[in-house]
Design a protein around this motif. Structure first.
Motif, mmCIF file in Angstrom:
data_model
loop_
_atom_site.group_PDB
_atom_site.id
_atom_site.type_symbol
_atom_site.label_atom_id
_atom_site.label_comp_id
_atom_site.label_asym_id
_atom_site.label_seq_id
_atom_site.Cartn_x
_atom_site.Cartn_y
_atom_site.Cartn_z
ATOM 1 N N CYS A 133 0.974 -1.220 -0.072
ATOM 2 C CA CYS A 133 -0.172 0.313 0.276
ATOM 3 C C CYS A 133 1.087 1.493 0.139
ATOM 4 O O CYS A 133 0.753 2.375 -0.806
ATOM 5 N N ARG A 134 1.672 1.174 0.727
ATOM 6 C CA ARG A 134 3.037 2.084 0.813
ATOM 7 C C ARG A 134 3.053 2.595 -0.788
ATOM 8 O O ARG A 134 3.865 3.640 -0.365
ATOM 9 N N ALA A 194 2.317 1.768 -3.360
ATOM 10 C CA ALA A 194 1.382 2.778 -4.442
ATOM 11 C C ALA A 194 0.976 3.832 -3.935
ATOM 12 O O ALA A 194 1.254 4.371 -5.301
ATOM 13 N N GLU A 195 1.201 4.370 -2.991
ATOM 14 C CA GLU A 195 1.071 5.806 -2.445
ATOM 15 C C GLU A 195 2.650 6.429 -3.354
ATOM 16 O O GLU A 195 2.938 7.402 -3.927
ATOM 17 N N MET A 248 4.009 5.545 -5.578
ATOM 18 C CA MET A 248 4.060 5.868 -7.602
ATOM 19 C C MET A 248 3.435 6.483 -7.599
ATOM 20 O O MET A 248 3.912 6.693 -8.604
ATOM 21 N N HIS A 249 2.039 6.338 -6.863
ATOM 22 C CA HIS A 249 1.360 7.623 -7.446
ATOM 23 C C HIS A 249 2.264 8.814 -8.005
ATOM 24 O O HIS A 249 1.565 9.903 -8.242
ATOM 25 N N GLY A 301 5.686 -0.833 -10.818
ATOM 26 C CA GLY A 301 4.581 -1.018 -10.750
ATOM 27 C C GLY A 301 3.644 -2.269 -11.874
ATOM 28 O O GLY A 301 3.457 -2.471 -10.730
ATOM 29 N N LEU A 335 1.554 -4.254 -8.974
ATOM 30 C CA LEU A 335 0.269 -4.748 -8.873
ATOM 31 C C LEU A 335 -0.363 -6.241 -9.042
ATOM 32 O O LEU A 335 -0.518 -7.144 -8.629
ATOM 33 N N HIS A 360 0.128 -6.215 -4.590
ATOM 34 C CA HIS A 360 -0.795 -5.749 -3.573
ATOM 35 C C HIS A 360 -2.099 -6.745 -3.648
ATOM 36 O O HIS A 360 -2.849 -7.381 -4.588
ATOM 37 N N LYS A 420 -5.504 -6.142 -3.343
ATOM 38 C CA LYS A 420 -6.438 -5.411 -3.949
ATOM 39 C C LYS A 420 -6.183 -5.262 -5.897
ATOM 40 O O LYS A 420 -7.108 -5.208 -6.233
ATOM 41 N N SER A 421 -4.999 -5.968 -5.780
ATOM 42 C CA SER A 421 -4.708 -5.881 -7.229
ATOM 43 C C SER A 421 -5.550 -7.520 -7.810
ATOM 44 O O SER A 421 -5.613 -7.997 -7.490
ATOM 45 N N THR A 473 -6.452 -4.919 -13.955
ATOM 46 C CA THR A 473 -5.800 -3.883 -13.297
ATOM 47 C C THR A 473 -4.526 -4.435 -13.783
ATOM 48 O O THR A 473 -3.842 -3.192 -13.990
ATOM 49 N N PHE A 474 -4.177 -5.653 -13.746
ATOM 50 C CA PHE A 474 -2.697 -5.692 -14.195
ATOM 51 C C PHE A 474 -2.721 -5.414 -15.803
ATOM 52 O O PHE A 474 -1.613 -4.863 -15.991
ATOM 53 N N SER A 502 -4.960 -3.836 -17.539
ATOM 54 C CA SER A 502 -4.790 -1.799 -18.177
ATOM 55 C C SER A 502 -3.477 -1.370 -17.535
ATOM 56 O O SER A 502 -3.589 -0.681 -18.182
ATOM 57 N N PHE A 503 -2.966 -1.718 -16.673
ATOM 58 C CA PHE A 503 -1.623 -0.860 -16.509
ATOM 59 C C PHE A 503 -0.858 -1.446 -17.447
ATOM 60 O O PHE A 503 0.206 -0.737 -18.436
ATOM 61 N N GLN A 517 -5.358 4.295 -11.273
ATOM 62 C CA GLN A 517 -5.655 2.891 -11.002
ATOM 63 C C GLN A 517 -4.617 3.318 -9.161
ATOM 64 O O GLN A 517 -4.928 2.065 -8.769
ATOM 65 N N PHE A 518 -3.360 3.578 -9.115
ATOM 66 C CA PHE A 518 -2.785 3.050 -8.307
ATOM 67 C C PHE A 518 -3.365 3.707 -7.100
ATOM 68 O O PHE A 518 -3.585 3.606 -5.864
ATOM 69 N N LEU A 571 -5.380 2.206 -4.946
ATOM 70 C CA LEU A 571 -4.235 0.588 -4.340
ATOM 71 C C LEU A 571 -3.501 1.115 -2.524
ATOM 72 O O LEU A 571 -3.067 -0.013 -2.004
ATOM 73 N N ILE A 572 -3.826 2.590 -2.833
ATOM 74 C CA ILE A 572 -3.551 3.068 -1.353
ATOM 75 C C ILE A 572 -4.335 2.674 -0.132
ATOM 76 O O ILE A 572 -5.472 2.458 -0.484
ATOM 77 N N GLY A 573 -3.469 2.191 0.690
ATOM 78 C CA GLY A 573 -4.264 2.366 1.729
ATOM 79 C C GLY A 573 -5.661 2.805 2.296
ATOM 80 O O GLY A 573 -5.492 4.623 2.208
#
Lengths: 453, 586
Positions: free
Chosen positions: A72-73, A75-76, A78-79, A104, A108, A111, A113-114, A118-119, A121-122, B454-455, B458-460
């Motif tokens: 999760c962290r 992904a944060e 990466m955002h 990424g 994915l 993760h 939730k992935s 999702t994968f 489309s990424f 998309q990401f 996925l963030i908590g």
């Protein structure tokens, strides 16, 4: 079959990661001053924009999160890191898609939730950022789909990638196209071998049999063209070679298979690859090739991987050989197997050594034993024959302890602690054996009586 | 008729509650402050601009539109004006009095336009100064006056937009000389972006985004507001004041590309020294008179600031008397010293915040010597004393304070670094160099937004840490839920001894941060090589320079300069001065 794929996936991923990790390991190697220095040189001493500073900090936080499996962290971060796609620095902007794809896709992949959508489309998005990444991402996308058992989607993906062209640039990506094709071939091989299985269940007189076998034949020819081009290029192509050989053998093209394997093992342009020799050896064994031929193949494998599981087989081959040189090598092979910590509990190896030591000494080749022992004298006693090992070996596997005790007795004399400890043990079934052992040790030990360790 | 109708529509905007309506092309009302279009519409007979009203026709540009971009023709200085306007607005929401925007900053900006001969003067220079097409000029001259107004109206809410309205005789900018001779790759969204970026006149101080901040600070200083320069920069960092890529506050119709990128795109946080330097340059360029006096009751007076920073870093309030002593002895509390006078011979101004912090560092050195030995042995004494006297006011224990501060500070710093790493620099409006790149830039932007979407899924689910209200305090020790011990009430008893009527510090030694000042022409007077100094000193410099977001070396320099003032005699005698200096307390 599937396990091969996933193995290849991780292998490929590992191979792909190498250049990157070595590049990033600069930060992991704790030379922050060096990193800064290098960056200062790159920017010509100009102060870097905070944008550049924060995004590179972001990258190291991102890597740290991945390393700690904090998806999760990660992904944060990466955002935020996605901003580098809009970096005004052209060099960094061009390098960004690859980094983003690698990190990424890892996020994915793991993760919670992935999912496949999702994968995918990424992957589809990333394919279209920066031309040069298209094939690599397509291939890895296909491998991901394979990993999730979606063979058809993977095949479609590979077919799309295969037909991809981008002017001049596609030329530089020839190897990648070959690899894409080869994976397609591998998929075809998979359905071929499935059909083969079905076929083996059918009666030969069955009407369906002929249709099926014809179908298989056309499949195999497609596969061979797909795989063939790749395995002519130097590289490590184990799963492809294996599948291709299987098909050649099935259609009776022994010469073709032999040529291919020989080339794969002996061509100097190819990187050194133990599996190449293993495949060749296995093929020759199936062909019932003469012993000398088998020995010559394994001799090379022995040079590359002295601890390989085939070495015990190699030893039996050598033992039976007529030439003295081979028989001497047979002893060395055993000693070398037992040099590896992973083999210390290998009872077959110890059994062979015990038996062969006795045989060698009976044939009065004491100098062979002494030659091998010379280099091991100062570390084998602690490595194999300590008092601790005697106790724990006896507890875990009395038979193994006996074999080892015999070897210890021969090499170190009857005063050695390992030997003495086993001798002292009282065991119903092994009683006789131990007694016999005591006798042989007395007779054959290479240590002069009176000199104890 | 229209006007009346418009006036009749006095409802508050549903989005921002402002009452300022304009009409769109379709004849619908839109809010000029937030661009929210209502359902209410009016039949408008004439869509032409009606003078002296606040109704404007959106997207019905009065000026020529460029061939490539639909949008307004705008000038670089208007861009800066817009940024300044939003910065002033932001300051107002931070609690600064409205006069700052309406009077001080406004007149500073007017003065700047005048001094740089862009407006409010007889012969305003625009672009390359070619008096182009008089005919066109005449035709449009009636509109020009309201053009500034137009911009003000649409970029700013009308109730205050009038601030920047020009007087009737003013700006008469020449229409842009068309850039036909330039290659297509050299272009800009603004009318004069290309010329502006190439302007290099002697004596001209070109406006830059950092200088807008310098102007803001000058106004704050003029108003003697309770915001220091480091506070201002921190608010920028916290995104409370538009600065980073400030063009994002421009209305949609002000297209920003090409050369504008170099002028308005900022991808670094403001640097203290840089803004400080700019501030002086701007003040000199504007030829500003002496600023209002900074007296003892001002926030920027070292005594007030010292108290503030003592509380902030959790030091005993009792130290205040010592800092006051130092301020008095060094003379840095004098009005003439503190007040900024741009016309003075040697233009310089006090870095109020840095100096106050330097005073505290100096006092800590006086009390504890900070040689990595004495402060710890004093801590042992304090600890022992506190053990035995649990009922009394505890004596200040440096070790305990260090432990608390170290923990808080490390935590704070880590969070700060993480927040910086996550900072979103790129705006919704991508910048591109020329029209050719435009579609690529927008496509990239879209791609990035999609990927981010998309990401972000996925963030908590952990809720974002609620944004704290703006405060000049970054650390708080007195609240209930701070969880850390507060040292404000601790006494310095163990560190002072009475001698007759006076109290003197128990420690009689002192070491100077700088023995010899650099006298060459390089700009710094001293250098700071960390490893040469005690760990305690390093730690203290680190927390303070982090609080102020300045370089540690800058604080070290300030401490050295302050010591130079305090021990002037010693320096004059040019003796190796490590001898004691006692501070008396009356």
């Amino acid at each position: 079959m599937m396990s091969d794929f996933s193995e290849e996936l991780t292998k490929l991923a590992g191979a792909e990661d190498n250049p990157e990790t070595s590049e990033f390991s600069k930060t992991r190697m704790h030379f922050p001053w060096l990193q800064k220095h290098i960056e200062a040189v790159v920017t010509g001493g100009k102060k870097r924009k905070d944008f550049a500073q924060t995004t590179s900090a972001c990258l190291s936080f991102l890597q740290e999160a991945l390393l700690k499996h904090q998806w999760c962290r990660a992904a944060e971060y990466m955002h935020s890191y996605l901003q580098t796609l809009e970096d005004s620095d052209t060099y960094r902007k061009q390098a960004a898609p690859e980094i983003i794809w690698k990190l990424g896709s890892e996020i994915l992949f793991y993760h919670p939730k992935s999912n496949v959508e999702t994968f995918s489309s990424f992957a589809d998005r990333m394919k279209n950022i920066g031309v040069l990444n298209y094939l690599k991402i397509s291939l890895q996308h296909a491998l991901y789909l394979l990993h999730h058992g979606m063979l058809e989607d993977a095949n479609r993906n590979l077919s799309e990638a295969e037909t991809w062209r981008y002017g001049e640039k596609s030329a530089s990506q020839e190897v990648l196209i070959k690899l894409v094709q080869a994976y397609k071939g591998l998929l075809q091989h998979y359905s071929w071998s499935k059909k083969k299985m079905e076929l083996s269940e059918l009666d030969e007189d069955d009407y369906a049999y002929t249709a099926k076998s014809r179908n298989m034949l056309s499949q195999s020819s497609k596969t061979s063209t797909n795989i063939c081009t790749l395995i002519k290029t130097p590289g490590v192509w184990d799963p492809f070679v294996k599948s291709y050989v299987e098909m050649l053998e099935f259609y009776g093209d022994q010469d073709g298979a032999r040529e291919l394997l020989t080339n794969y093992a002996y061509d100097e342009k190819f990187p050194s690859n133990p599996n190449a020799h293993v495949y060749l050896y296995e093929f020759l064994k199936r062909e019932k090739a003469p012993r000398a031929k088998l020995i010559s193949v394994l001799k090379i494998l022995h040079e590359i991987v002295p601890s390989h599981s085939l070495m015990l087989e190699f030893h039996t081959l050598l033992r039976k050989s007529e030439t003295e040189e081979h028989r001497k090598l047979g002893l060395a092979v055993l000693f070398e197997v037992l040099d590896f910590s992973g083999c210390t509990k290998n009872i077959t190896a110890w059994k062979y050594l015990a038996k062969y030591l006795k045989q060698t000494l009976m044939e009065s080749h004491r100098e062979w034993v002494e030659e091998e022992w010379k280099s091991r004298r100062n570390w084998w006693p602690a490595f194999h024959f300590s008092f601790f090992w005697a106790k724990s070996d006896w507890k875990a596997d009395a038979e193994l302890a006996c074999e080892k005790a015999f070897v210890a007795g021969i090499l170190l004399g009857k005063g050695c602690r390992y030997f003495r400890y086993i001798l002292k043990q009282d065991h119903e079934t092994l009683k006789k054996k131990i007694k016999r052992m005591k006798k042989s040790v007395k007779k054959y030990t290479i240590v002069n009586p009176g000199v104890h360790t | 008729m229209d006007v009346e109708q418009m006036k009749a529509f006095t409802d508050r905007c549903s989005q921002c509650a402002a009452v300022s309506w304009g009409l769109t092309d379709e004849g619908k009302y839109y809010c000029t402050s937030c661009h929210n279009v209502t359902d209410r519409s009016e039949e408008v007979v004439s869509t032409a601009v009606i003078p002296n009203t606040k109704i404007n026709s959106i997207s019905r540009g009065l000026r020529q539109r460029s061939k490539h971009e639909k949008g307004w023709d705008w000038y670089v200085c208007e861009g800066f004006q817009c940024i300044l306007y939003h910065q002033a607005e932001a300051l107002e929401t931070l609690g600064v009095s409205p006069e700052l925007k309406n009077e001080v900053l406004h007149s500073f900006w007017k003065r700047y336009l005048q001094k740089s001969k862009q407006a409010y003067c007889k012969n305003p220079v625009r672009t390359s100064g070619r008096k182009a097409k008089v005919l066109e000029d005449n035709l449009q001259s009636s509109d020009w006056g309201s053009d500034f107004e137009l911009l003000s109206d649409t970029t700013c809410p009308p109730e205050s937009g009038a601030e920047f309205q020009s007087d009737s005789q003013t700006p008469k900018p020449f229409p842009a000389t068309k850039r036909s001779s330039k290659s297509a790759s050299v272009c800009s969204g603004s009318v004069d972006g290309v010329e502006y970026s190439e302007r290099k006149e002697k004596g001209l101080l070109k406006m830059t985004v950092p200088r807008t901040l310098a102007l803001c600070y000058l106004s704050l200083l003029w108003q003697r507001e309770t915001i220091t320069l480091s506070d201002l920069l921190r608010f920028v960092e916290e995104d409370r004041i538009p600065y980073i890529n400030a063009f994002k506050v421009f209305p949609e119709e002000m297209k920003v590309y090409g050369r504008d990128k170099g002028i308005f795109a900022v991808e670094s946080w403001p640097d203290y020294e840089d803004i400080y330097k700019n501030m002086i340059e701007v003040a000199v360029f504007l030829d500003l008179p002496r600023f209002p006096d900074i007296t003892e009751d001002c926030y920027l007076h070292p005594n007030t600031l010292c108290m503030k920073y003592l509380l902030e870093v959790n030091l005993p309030e009792e130290m205040y008397t010592l800092t006051c002593q130092v301020v008095k002895l060094t003379g840095i509390g004098e009005v003439d010293f503190l007040t900024f006078d741009p016309i003075a011979k040697m233009t310089r101004t006090v870095k109020h915040d840095v100096q106050a912090v330097a005073v505290i560092v100096l006092v800590l050195k006086l009390l504890f010597l900070l040689d990595d030995k004495l402060e710890w042995s004093y801590s042992d004494l304090a600890e022992a004393y506190n053990e035995g006297h649990k009922e009394e006011t505890p004596q200040f224990d440096f070790r305990k304070w260090y432990q608390v501060m170290k923990k808080t500070f490390d935590e704070k710093r880590r969070k700060w670094e993480e927040a910086r790493a996550k900072y979103v620099w790129k705006t919704k409006r991508p910048l591109y160099r020329s029209h050719i790149d435009k579609s690529v830039a927008y496509k990239r932007r879209e791609m990035v937004e999609n990927l981010q979407k998309q990401f972000s899924a996925l963030i908590g689910s952990a809720p974002e840490v609620e944004r704290q209200a703006p405060s000049s305090f970054q650390l708080n020790w007195t609240g209930e839920d701070t969880g850390s011990p507060c040292f404000h009430g601790h006494s310095l008893q163990g560190l002072l001894i009475s001698k007759g009527q006076a109290l003197i510090t128990k420690n009689s030694l002192y070491w100077l941060s700088t023995h010899k000042f650099c006298k060459s022409y390089c700009k710094h007077v001293t250098t700071y090589e960390e490893s040469n100094f005690s760990l305690s000193y390093q730690f203290i410099l680190n927390i303070f320079s982090f609080l102020l977001r300045i370089k540690t070396s800058a604080l070290h320099e300030e401490v050295s300069l302050l010591e130079k003032k305090l021990f002037e005699k010693k320096y004059n005698e040019s003796k190796r001065s490590s001898r004691s200096k006692k501070v008396r307390r009356h």
